[in-house]
Write an enzyme that holds these catalytic residues in place. Structure first.
Site, PDB file in Angstrom:
ATOM      1  N   SER A  20     -45.131   0.238  -8.345  1.00 24.49           N
ATOM      2  CA  SER A  20     -44.963   1.559  -7.737  1.00 24.49           C
ATOM      3  C   SER A  20     -44.972   2.637  -8.807  1.00 24.49           C
ATOM      4  O   SER A  20     -44.625   2.387  -9.964  1.00 24.49           O
ATOM      5  CB  SER A  20     -43.659   1.625  -6.934  1.00 24.49           C
ATOM      6  OG  SER A  20     -42.539   1.227  -7.710  1.00 24.49           O
ATOM      7  N   GLU A  22     -44.138   6.916  -9.720  1.00 26.47           N
ATOM      8  CA  GLU A  22     -43.362   8.105  -9.332  1.00 26.47           C
ATOM      9  C   GLU A  22     -44.015   9.370  -9.879  1.00 26.47           C
ATOM     10  O   GLU A  22     -44.455   9.416 -11.028  1.00 26.47           O
ATOM     11  CB  GLU A  22     -41.926   7.993  -9.854  1.00 26.47           C
ATOM     12  CG  GLU A  22     -41.034   9.144  -9.379  1.00 26.47           C
ATOM     13  CD  GLU A  22     -39.568   8.801  -9.469  1.00 26.47           C
ATOM     14  OE1 GLU A  22     -39.169   7.803  -8.814  1.00 26.47           O
ATOM     15  OE2 GLU A  22     -38.830   9.500 -10.170  1.00 26.47           O
ATOM     16  N   ASP A 115     -29.075  16.447  -8.465  1.00 22.95           N
ATOM     17  CA  ASP A 115     -28.530  17.324  -9.499  1.00 22.95           C
ATOM     18  C   ASP A 115     -28.452  18.752  -9.000  1.00 22.95           C
ATOM     19  O   ASP A 115     -29.406  19.257  -8.398  1.00 22.95           O
ATOM     20  CB  ASP A 115     -29.427  17.296 -10.740  1.00 22.95           C
ATOM     21  CG  ASP A 115     -29.524  15.904 -11.330  1.00 22.95           C
ATOM     22  OD1 ASP A 115     -28.468  15.235 -11.417  1.00 22.95           O
ATOM     23  OD2 ASP A 115     -30.635  15.483 -11.686  1.00 22.95           O
ATOM     24  N   PHE A 225     -35.770  13.651 -22.572  1.00 23.19           N
ATOM     25  CA  PHE A 225     -35.522  12.942 -21.323  1.00 23.19           C
ATOM     26  C   PHE A 225     -34.276  12.070 -21.409  1.00 23.19           C
ATOM     27  O   PHE A 225     -33.448  12.066 -20.495  1.00 23.19           O
ATOM     28  CB  PHE A 225     -36.725  12.068 -20.959  1.00 23.19           C
ATOM     29  CG  PHE A 225     -37.887  12.824 -20.386  1.00 23.19           C
ATOM     30  CD1 PHE A 225     -37.798  14.169 -20.087  1.00 23.19           C
ATOM     31  CD2 PHE A 225     -39.084  12.181 -20.140  1.00 23.19           C
ATOM     32  CE1 PHE A 225     -38.869  14.861 -19.566  1.00 23.19           C
ATOM     33  CE2 PHE A 225     -40.165  12.858 -19.610  1.00 23.19           C
ATOM     34  CZ  PHE A 225     -40.052  14.209 -19.317  1.00 23.19           C
ATOM     35  N   HIS A 275     -41.454  -0.133 -11.529  1.00 20.94           N
ATOM     36  CA  HIS A 275     -41.548   1.239 -11.025  1.00 20.94           C
ATOM     37  C   HIS A 275     -41.812   2.141 -12.223  1.00 20.94           C
ATOM     38  O   HIS A 275     -40.970   2.263 -13.117  1.00 20.94           O
ATOM     39  CB  HIS A 275     -40.243   1.638 -10.332  1.00 20.94           C
ATOM     40  CG  HIS A 275     -40.291   2.996  -9.706  1.00 20.94           C
ATOM     41  ND1 HIS A 275     -40.962   3.252  -8.524  1.00 20.94           N
ATOM     42  CD2 HIS A 275     -39.743   4.187 -10.084  1.00 20.94           C
ATOM     43  CE1 HIS A 275     -40.829   4.527  -8.207  1.00 20.94           C
ATOM     44  NE2 HIS A 275     -40.101   5.112  -9.140  1.00 20.94           N
TER      45      HIS A 275
END
Length: 295
Positions: A20, A22, A115, A225, A275
């Protein structure tokens, strides 16, 4: 469109990993065109089983998230996982959003606390949800969706008690109705293995625990990040990134190599899938999958 829980069950039965991707909603029209017309079509070479579309802080990209979800499903006939957060949403607003999601024939939702815009401490919206487990339960009762949730191999950055307490709360989300867990990015597979073993062995969690992986694009970006999400960069990896310095091309090649080796080890150890946090870029993710023989 298929339920993602069924995709994991079918691939497990076939002895194959679920792949998958994102994406995040771009901030500009040019970014929209690049994602929808160039990067997503290029990523289809990776043969994903589904794609995930994030939700900006405080729901700031709500409409764009649903637009991308709709286009992925219509143009690529690929199940999309729509993110949904607790931030700035009352229960009635979430109910209305679920109606919109359902109208798009989207059957899959990633339920998150989310967030707050501008950072700072999370505060529950009046008439809304304080914990993501409450959002999971609400979605489960509201309609026929497959629900995912987030897991943190190193513990959530906002949990001051520690990762074991964070993992206990994850069990509450599964009990509330989550079908699968997608982890925050990490670079030390031992963190994932400890997480997996604790969830299964100590907490009895049996739903798929899917490792979230990122192929490093450049040293400065991944440093930012990891500071934001609380993931650590292991010393050996940090030293190699320091050696590469500002050589972004070399960092890109190294990122593909590191992610390939990380994914190989995860799959050998029985991870149910991979993912990929693509950062809306196709090249590195597709190359990793080619290296793994999955594209």
């Amino acid at each position: 469109m298929r339920f993602i829980r069924d995709i994991y069950a079918a691939k497990k039965a076939a002895g194959k990993p679920v792949v998958s991707f994102e994406f995040f909603p771009p901030k500009t029209d040019e970014g929209d065109r690049a994602l929808l017309e160039k990067q997503i079509p290029a990523l289809m070479a990776g043969r994903p089983d589904f794609c995930s579309v994030t939700y900006g802080a405080g729901g700031s990209t709500r409409e764009k998230t649903l637009t991308i979800v709709d286009r992925i499903q219509r143009e690529h006939r690929l199940p999309a996982l729509a993110h949904l957060t607790c931030v700035n949403h009352t229960r009635e607003e979430v109910r209305a959003l679920l109606d919109k999601i359902s109208a798009l024939d989207c059957k899959n939702i990633l339920a998150l606390r989310g967030d707050p815009p501008g950072g700072g401490e999370f505060k529950a919206t009046s008439g809304g949800f304080e914990y993501s487990s409450q959002l999971v339960k609400f979605i489960r009762e509201a309609g026929n969706f497959s629900i995912g949730t987030a897991g943190f191999p190193e513990g959530h950055i906002a949990n001051r008690i520690g990762k074991l307490d964070d993992w206990r709360h994850l069990r509450e989300k599964v009990d509330a109705g989550a079908d699968f867990i997608i982890t925050q990015l990490f670079f030390d597979n031992n963190d994932y293995f400890e997480f997996r073993d604790h969830l299964a062995g100590k907490l009895g969690v049996q739903v798929p625990l899917v490792p979230g992986v990122i192929a490093i694009l450049n040293a400065a970006q991944i440093t930012r990040f990891t500071q934001l999400c609380g993931s650590k960069i292991p010393p050996a990896l940090r030293a190699r990134l320091d050696e590469l310095g500002n050589d972004d091309e070399a960092a890109l090649r190294f990122g593909i190599e590191y992610a390939t080796q990380q994914c190989e080890a995860l799959l050998r150890a029985g991870a149910p899938g991979l993912h990929f946090y693509t950062l809306n870029k196709a090249h590195s993710t597709v190359q990793v999958l080619k290296n793994l023989g999955l594209a």
